[in-house]
Design an enzyme around this catalytic site. Structure first.
Site, short mmCIF file in Angstrom:
data_model
loop_
_atom_site.label_atom_id
_atom_site.label_comp_id
_atom_site.label_asym_id
_atom_site.label_seq_id
_atom_site.Cartn_x
_atom_site.Cartn_y
_atom_site.Cartn_z
N GLY A 1 -15.03 -107.28 -36.62
CA GLY A 1 -15.58 -106.58 -35.47
C GLY A 1 -14.50 -105.80 -34.72
O GLY A 1 -13.33 -105.82 -35.08
N ASP A 2 -14.92 -105.07 -33.70
CA ASP A 2 -14.01 -104.30 -32.84
C ASP A 2 -13.28 -103.21 -33.62
O ASP A 2 -12.19 -102.78 -33.24
CB ASP A 2 -12.98 -105.22 -32.16
CG ASP A 2 -13.63 -106.37 -31.42
OD1 ASP A 2 -14.52 -106.10 -30.61
OD2 ASP A 2 -13.25 -107.53 -31.66
N GLU A 3 -13.90 -102.71 -34.69
CA GLU A 3 -13.21 -101.70 -35.52
C GLU A 3 -13.26 -100.30 -34.91
O GLU A 3 -12.49 -99.43 -35.33
CB GLU A 3 -13.85 -101.65 -36.92
CG GLU A 3 -13.75 -102.93 -37.71
CD GLU A 3 -14.97 -103.81 -37.57
OE1 GLU A 3 -15.10 -104.77 -38.33
OE2 GLU A 3 -15.81 -103.52 -36.68
N LYS B 1 -16.57 -98.80 -34.24
CA LYS B 1 -17.81 -98.22 -34.77
C LYS B 1 -18.50 -97.31 -33.76
O LYS B 1 -19.06 -96.27 -34.13
CB LYS B 1 -18.76 -99.35 -35.18
CG LYS B 1 -18.20 -100.24 -36.28
CD LYS B 1 -19.15 -101.38 -36.61
CE LYS B 1 -19.28 -102.41 -35.51
NZ LYS B 1 -18.03 -103.17 -35.27
N ALA C 1 -21.90 -107.70 -28.80
CA ALA C 1 -21.21 -106.51 -29.29
C ALA C 1 -20.67 -105.71 -28.11
O ALA C 1 -21.20 -105.78 -27.00
CB ALA C 1 -22.17 -105.65 -30.10
N GLY C 2 -19.64 -104.93 -28.37
CA GLY C 2 -19.10 -104.04 -27.35
C GLY C 2 -18.62 -102.75 -28.00
O GLY C 2 -17.57 -102.73 -28.63
N HIS C 3 -19.43 -101.70 -27.90
CA HIS C 3 -19.08 -100.43 -28.52
C HIS C 3 -18.57 -99.47 -27.43
O HIS C 3 -19.30 -99.14 -26.51
CB HIS C 3 -20.29 -99.83 -29.24
CG HIS C 3 -20.70 -100.64 -30.44
ND1 HIS C 3 -21.77 -100.32 -31.23
CD2 HIS C 3 -20.16 -101.76 -30.98
CE1 HIS C 3 -21.87 -101.19 -32.22
NE2 HIS C 3 -20.91 -102.07 -32.07
N THR C 4 -17.31 -99.08 -27.56
CA THR C 4 -16.66 -98.25 -26.54
C THR C 4 -16.65 -96.79 -26.98
O THR C 4 -16.26 -96.47 -28.10
CB THR C 4 -15.22 -98.72 -26.31
OG1 THR C 4 -15.24 -100.10 -25.92
CG2 THR C 4 -14.55 -97.91 -25.21
N GLN D 1 -20.69 -106.09 -34.60
CA GLN D 1 -19.73 -107.07 -35.12
C GLN D 1 -19.08 -106.53 -36.40
O GLN D 1 -18.84 -105.34 -36.49
CB GLN D 1 -20.39 -108.43 -35.33
CG GLN D 1 -20.72 -109.19 -34.06
CD GLN D 1 -22.02 -108.76 -33.44
OE1 GLN D 1 -23.03 -108.63 -34.10
NE2 GLN D 1 -22.01 -108.54 -32.14
N GLY E 1 -13.34 -109.49 -22.55
CA GLY E 1 -12.04 -109.23 -21.94
C GLY E 1 -10.93 -110.09 -22.50
O GLY E 1 -9.77 -109.99 -22.07
N ARG E 2 -11.25 -110.96 -23.46
CA ARG E 2 -10.24 -111.84 -24.03
C ARG E 2 -9.24 -111.05 -24.87
O ARG E 2 -9.62 -110.09 -25.54
CB ARG E 2 -10.90 -112.90 -24.92
CG ARG E 2 -11.72 -113.92 -24.17
CD ARG E 2 -12.36 -114.93 -25.12
NE ARG E 2 -13.33 -114.30 -26.00
CZ ARG E 2 -14.07 -114.97 -26.89
NH1 ARG E 2 -13.92 -116.27 -27.01
NH2 ARG E 2 -14.94 -114.33 -27.65
#
Length: 432
Positions: free
Chosen positions: A12-14, A16, A39-42, A230, A308-309
């Site tokens: 995850g966090d790639e 996307k 999920a967190g999509h920036t 993810q 935020g980890r």
């Protein structure tokens, strides 16, 4: 027309979300197919930064339909925090956001269950985001969950209360102090009230039978991009179990999560970082516990967009990458955050694992076995900040060689190299 799929090939966090945003002008419909607000999509553009957790990443393009598919699970409270943030930027998701009636709801009591289960594990915690993901999927597969389509039922409130009380009974059995536990800063009763207020807002949106809608789009010649959340190595079946998410994050998940047949799948785009990260517990063979790992974390701003980890950081892992490519049937690769390696003198890539003197390029069943050691090859860094406007041909030779090494090891082309978080910091190859 077929449905193209874009998903992550690591933990995850790639990145996307950025690529979906960049790709959206090519498509008529963007459809999210699994996961929830874990999920967190920036997405960054025009000096603005947005973090999406449930809404598809094509929402910033007027006229493009965005579908929350049946495989997604929705917390209305979190969803409308996203909506309000978009409204503050004069973006109106209600104009082009469609929600599947078959998508399951994350209840406030699911979040209590998540916290109780995680607390009970002690030192064996998996690093849950505590968003209620696992318990919601558990109810889905035990056939006791509530879905978006149930919101318009006359007996919704009684069904909600019945399920909540069943959850609270379980929480009490775990002796979890839910009275003093805060959900996003609120006591349970206050969070539940805010959740119910969000439910009223959700009922004003357009609910669809997404399986019919998407197949009608395909049959009428419209282009669809399926957006994953993810990453492959967090897949419930094929990830580093039990340190995984609760849904199928691979290409097959797009079929089940949207209601499309396997023969409708078109091009599969696999997104990976030029190095590796993961959040929470679980095995990570190439993790760096030294200054280099800290350098990657600080330079790459590697902190979870949902929790935020700080993310754990390490070198690129080719056995894991090839495993993900195999499972997903990837056609084209997209490499993110190459800029984070700009000032590295040397860069290492894991090409295989060694266990008791035996070398393998396959991902072992027990990836967390302490006897598994990564075997590296070292490549020279490029020690410069490339000018994105120069395109691929203008990249430093060592960056080209790094990319070529990955292409040779995977047998796939790297079509896109991202050199920063903004839309404009994207390098396409071969006129894409």
């Amino acid at each position: 027309m077929n449905v193209d799929v874009l998903l992550g090939l690591q933990w995850g966090d790639e990145g996307k979300g950025k690529i979906v945003d960049v790709f959206t002008p090519r498509y008529d419909v963007i459809a999210r197919f699994q996961g929830g607000p874990n999920a967190g999509h920036t997405i960054e553009f025009d000096g603005k930064k947005f973090v999406l957790h449930t809404i598809p990443s094509g929402i910033f393009h007027p006229g493009k339909k965005n579908v929350i598919g049946n495989g997604v699970i929705i917390d209305p409270y979190i969803l409308f925090k996203e909506v309000d943030a978009l409204h503050a930027a004069n973006i109106k998701p209600e104009e082009n956001l469609l929600v599947s009636r078959r998508a399951h709801l994350i209840l406030p009591s699911h979040r209590l269950l998540d916290a109780a289960y995680e607390a009970s594990k002690g030192l064996e915690k998996i690093g849950s985001t505590l968003k209620g993901i696992g318990p919601t999927y558990t109810d889905k597969y035990s056939r006791s969950g509530l879905r978006v389509g149930n919101l318009t039922d006359k007996n919704f409130n009684s069904c909600y209360t019945h399920l909540k009380e069943r959850h609270l009974d379980i929480v009490r059995q775990y002796r979890f102090d839910f009275v003093n536990y805060l959900i996003d800063g609120f006591p349970f009763d206050e969070y539940e009230k805010a959740w119910m207020d969000a439910v009223k807002r959700l009922k004003e949106y357009t609910f669809i039978d997404s399986e019919y809608y998407l197949n009608d789009c395909i049959n009428s010649g419209k282009s669809v991009l399926a957006e994953g959340a993810q990453g492959t190595l967090l897949d419930i079946d094929f990830g580093s179990f039990p340190y995984v998410t609760s849904s199928n994050t691979i290409t097959a998940g797009a079929c089940a999560g949207l209601g499309i047949a396997p023969n409708r799948i078109g091009t599969v785009y696999g997104v990976f970082k030029a190095y590796c990260t993961r959040v929470g517990g679980g095995p990570f063979p190439t993790e760096l516990h030294d200054e280099t790992g800290e350098h990657l974390r600080k330079t790459g701003h590697e902190f979870g967009s949902t929790t935020g980890r700080p993310r754990r950081c390490g070198w690129l892992d080719l056995p894991a990458l090839n495993y993900a490519i195999m499972l997903n049937g990837v056609d084209r690769l997209i490499m993110m955050k190459a800029d984070v390696l700009n000032d590295m003198e040397d860069i290492q890539i894991c090409t295989r694992y060694e266990t008791d003197g035996i070398l393998t390029e396959k991902l072992p069943f027990n990836l967390g076995d302490e006897a598994i050691h990564p075997v590296y090859e070292t490549l020279p860094g490029w020690n410069t900040s490339p000018d994105v406007s120069m395109g691929f041909d203008g990249l430093p030779i060592n960056l080209k060689e790094y990319t070529g090494f990955i292409e040779n090891a995977t047998g796939l082309p790297v079509d896109i190299i991202s050199m920063g978080p903004d839309r404009t910091q994207t390098i396409f190859r071969k006129g894409d």
